[in-house]
Design a protein around this motif. Structure first.
Motif, PDB file in Angstrom:
ATOM      1  N   ALA A 186      42.996  35.187  38.436  1.00 30.04           N
ATOM      2  CA  ALA A 186      41.705  35.121  37.750  1.00 30.04           C
ATOM      3  C   ALA A 186      40.552  35.290  38.740  1.00 30.04           C
ATOM      4  O   ALA A 186      39.606  36.056  38.494  1.00 30.04           O
ATOM      5  N   VAL A 187      40.616  34.596  39.870  1.00 29.83           N
ATOM      6  CA  VAL A 187      39.537  34.715  40.849  1.00 29.83           C
ATOM      7  C   VAL A 187      39.633  36.041  41.602  1.00 29.83           C
ATOM      8  O   VAL A 187      38.614  36.640  41.986  1.00 29.83           O
ATOM      9  N   ALA A 188      40.860  36.537  41.804  1.00 25.97           N
ATOM     10  CA  ALA A 188      41.024  37.831  42.471  1.00 25.97           C
ATOM     11  C   ALA A 188      40.426  38.957  41.638  1.00 25.97           C
ATOM     12  O   ALA A 188      39.862  39.913  42.186  1.00 25.97           O
ATOM     13  N   GLU A 189      40.527  38.858  40.327  1.00 25.63           N
ATOM     14  CA  GLU A 189      39.919  39.876  39.465  1.00 25.63           C
ATOM     15  C   GLU A 189      38.401  39.878  39.618  1.00 25.63           C
ATOM     16  O   GLU A 189      37.772  40.944  39.664  1.00 25.63           O
ATOM     17  N   GLU A 190      37.796  38.706  39.709  1.00 29.79           N
ATOM     18  CA  GLU A 190      36.345  38.639  39.935  1.00 29.79           C
ATOM     19  C   GLU A 190      35.960  39.371  41.215  1.00 29.79           C
ATOM     20  O   GLU A 190      35.001  40.162  41.239  1.00 29.79           O
ATOM     21  N   LEU A 191      36.681  39.101  42.282  1.00 27.74           N
ATOM     22  CA  LEU A 191      36.380  39.741  43.561  1.00 27.74           C
ATOM     23  C   LEU A 191      36.630  41.233  43.507  1.00 27.74           C
ATOM     24  O   LEU A 191      35.866  42.034  44.072  1.00 27.74           O
ATOM     25  N   SER A 192      37.680  41.641  42.815  1.00 30.41           N
ATOM     26  CA  SER A 192      37.992  43.063  42.691  1.00 30.41           C
ATOM     27  C   SER A 192      36.876  43.810  41.974  1.00 30.41           C
ATOM     28  O   SER A 192      36.491  44.915  42.370  1.00 30.41           O
ATOM     29  N   LEU A 193      36.327  43.214  40.925  1.00 30.92           N
ATOM     30  CA  LEU A 193      35.240  43.849  40.167  1.00 30.92           C
ATOM     31  C   LEU A 193      33.975  43.954  41.017  1.00 30.92           C
ATOM     32  O   LEU A 193      33.271  44.971  40.972  1.00 30.92           O
ATOM     33  N   LEU A 194      33.674  42.922  41.790  1.00 32.67           N
ATOM     34  CA  LEU A 194      32.495  42.962  42.656  1.00 32.67           C
ATOM     35  C   LEU A 194      32.636  44.055  43.716  1.00 32.67           C
ATOM     36  O   LEU A 194      31.689  44.792  44.002  1.00 32.67           O
ATOM     37  N   GLN A 198      30.357  47.605  44.295  1.00 29.38           N
ATOM     38  CA  GLN A 198      29.732  48.004  45.559  1.00 29.38           C
ATOM     39  C   GLN A 198      30.182  49.392  45.990  1.00 29.38           C
ATOM     40  O   GLN A 198      29.390  50.185  46.491  1.00 29.38           O
ATOM     41  N   ARG A 199      31.470  49.704  45.779  1.00 29.31           N
ATOM     42  CA  ARG A 199      31.973  51.036  46.138  1.00 29.31           C
ATOM     43  C   ARG A 199      31.255  52.122  45.345  1.00 29.31           C
ATOM     44  O   ARG A 199      30.982  53.206  45.872  1.00 29.31           O
ATOM     45  N   TRP A 224      45.094  37.795  51.457  1.00 35.97           N
ATOM     46  CA  TRP A 224      44.791  37.621  50.035  1.00 35.97           C
ATOM     47  C   TRP A 224      45.279  38.833  49.244  1.00 35.97           C
ATOM     48  O   TRP A 224      45.083  39.984  49.672  1.00 35.97           O
ATOM     49  N   VAL A 225      45.874  38.584  48.099  1.00 32.69           N
ATOM     50  CA  VAL A 225      46.372  39.666  47.244  1.00 32.69           C
ATOM     51  C   VAL A 225      45.296  39.990  46.202  1.00 32.69           C
ATOM     52  O   VAL A 225      45.094  39.226  45.253  1.00 32.69           O
ATOM     53  N   ILE A 226      44.603  41.113  46.409  1.00 32.55           N
ATOM     54  CA  ILE A 226      43.558  41.555  45.482  1.00 32.55           C
ATOM     55  C   ILE A 226      43.820  43.020  45.155  1.00 32.55           C
ATOM     56  O   ILE A 226      43.795  43.875  46.044  1.00 32.55           O
ATOM     57  N   HIS A 227      44.059  43.310  43.893  1.00 35.07           N
ATOM     58  CA  HIS A 227      44.369  44.662  43.459  1.00 35.07           C
ATOM     59  C   HIS A 227      43.124  45.345  42.897  1.00 35.07           C
ATOM     60  O   HIS A 227      42.055  44.749  42.799  1.00 35.07           O
ATOM     61  N   TRP A 228      43.283  46.611  42.487  1.00 38.68           N
ATOM     62  CA  TRP A 228      42.204  47.343  41.836  1.00 38.68           C
ATOM     63  C   TRP A 228      41.926  46.719  40.468  1.00 38.68           C
ATOM     64  O   TRP A 228      42.835  46.146  39.844  1.00 38.68           O
ATOM     65  N   PRO A 229      40.724  46.829  39.951  1.00 38.03           N
ATOM     66  CA  PRO A 229      40.397  46.191  38.663  1.00 38.03           C
ATOM     67  C   PRO A 229      41.326  46.596  37.526  1.00 38.03           C
ATOM     68  O   PRO A 229      41.651  45.762  36.669  1.00 38.03           O
ATOM     69  N   ASP A 230      41.771  47.849  37.502  1.00 39.16           N
ATOM     70  CA  ASP A 230      42.639  48.291  36.401  1.00 39.16           C
ATOM     71  C   ASP A 230      43.930  47.499  36.326  1.00 39.16           C
ATOM     72  O   ASP A 230      44.523  47.372  35.256  1.00 39.16           O
TER      73      ASP A 230
END
Length: 275
Positions: A186-194, A198-199, A224-230
């Motif tokens: 849930a928190v990783a998705e927030e970071l991925s969207l941010l 920026q990109r 940290w495991v953070i994927h693309w928003p999709d």
């Protein structure tokens, strides 16, 4: 602190000769007389009005531009905090007939760099509180993952009469790990969207990595495991959607259970053979 970003944009490299005619050209060498004649001819032509001043259209943080290697230009700005309005080239500049096309291109390049710097500042502001929430959630996940693996490995040393109790411990560890993985995703998705936002707003070479932002906050986000928003978006699959870390954990749990089922089958076969 001043941040600089080089951006491809050639400066006008034309030089300008004096516009007044030279005296006593007959006394000069032939090549110099030819140059003097060219200057005199240029002076006789109608003069174009000087290029308009673009200073009034520059971004308020803009300091200066300097030529760099390979025909590039380095734009200098005062540091952006990310709290400023999004830098956008004024519409009036595009419509100003006094500006040359080259001047408009230079302004456009200037605002492109300004938006990149601004987007970095905004990502730092937006990501900071999310990362501070994320750090303990990641640690909770790592702890839960370690406990799950330790509980599974304990079966190697568990007597036959204690397997049911150990299975209960394993299912408890599975639930704890799934809860931790869900919270992290849930928190990783927030970071991925941010980061994705920026990109989109920065030129490619000026993307700001989340790991860099974390390091500036004194956090270690290297694993940290953070994927693309999709990857966090549900799709029309015939099976339930799972977020990235939950999906990886589910696969690990299934492998563990298959291993336990295999041992159970072998133990049952061995017992029947012995009988």
């Amino acid at each position: 602190m001043t941040r600089t970003i080089p951006l491809l944009h050639p400066f006008d490299g034309h030089s300008h000769l004096p516009r007044q005619p030279l005296d006593e050209t007959s006394r000069l060498p032939q090549d110099v007389r030819a140059a003097a004649a060219a200057v005199a001819a240029a002076a006789a032509k109608p003069q174009l009005s000087p290029a308009a001043d673009i200073a009034r259209y520059c971004h308020p943080h803009y300091l200066r531009a300097e030529p760099a290697a390979f025909g590039t230009v380095t734009f200098y700005f005062r540091a952006f905090t990310g709290r400023e309005p999004r830098p956008e080239m004024p519409r009036e500049a595009w419509d100003d007939p006094a500006l040359t096309w080259e001047q408009k291109r230079e302004l456009d390049s200037q605002y492109t760099v300004a938006e990149s710097l601004w987007s970095q500042g905004r990502l730092r502001i937006q990501a900071a509180p999310v990362m501070r929430r994320a750090a303990p959630l990641w640690q909770a996940w790592k702890t839960a993952q370690a406990e799950l693996r330790e509980t599974f490995e304990a079966f190697r040393h568990t007597p036959d009469g204690m397997w049911r109790a150990q299975l209960l411990r394993l299912t408890d560890a599975e639930r704890s790990a799934l809860d931790a993985a869900t919270a992290w995703d849930a928190v990783a998705e927030e970071l991925s969207l941010l980061a994705a936002e920026q990109r989109r707003e920065a030129v490619e070479e000026h993307e700001l990595e989340l790991e860099t932002v974390a390091r500036e906050l004194g956090l270690d986000a290297s694993d940290w495991v953070i994927h693309w928003p999709d990857d966090y978006t549900p799709r029309s699959y015939p099976w339930p959607h799972q977020t990235p870390l939950v999906r990886a954990l589910t696969a690990e749990i299934e492998q563990q259970r298959e291993r336990l089922a295999e041992v159970d089958r072998l133990a049952g076969t061995s017992a029947s053979t012995t009988d």
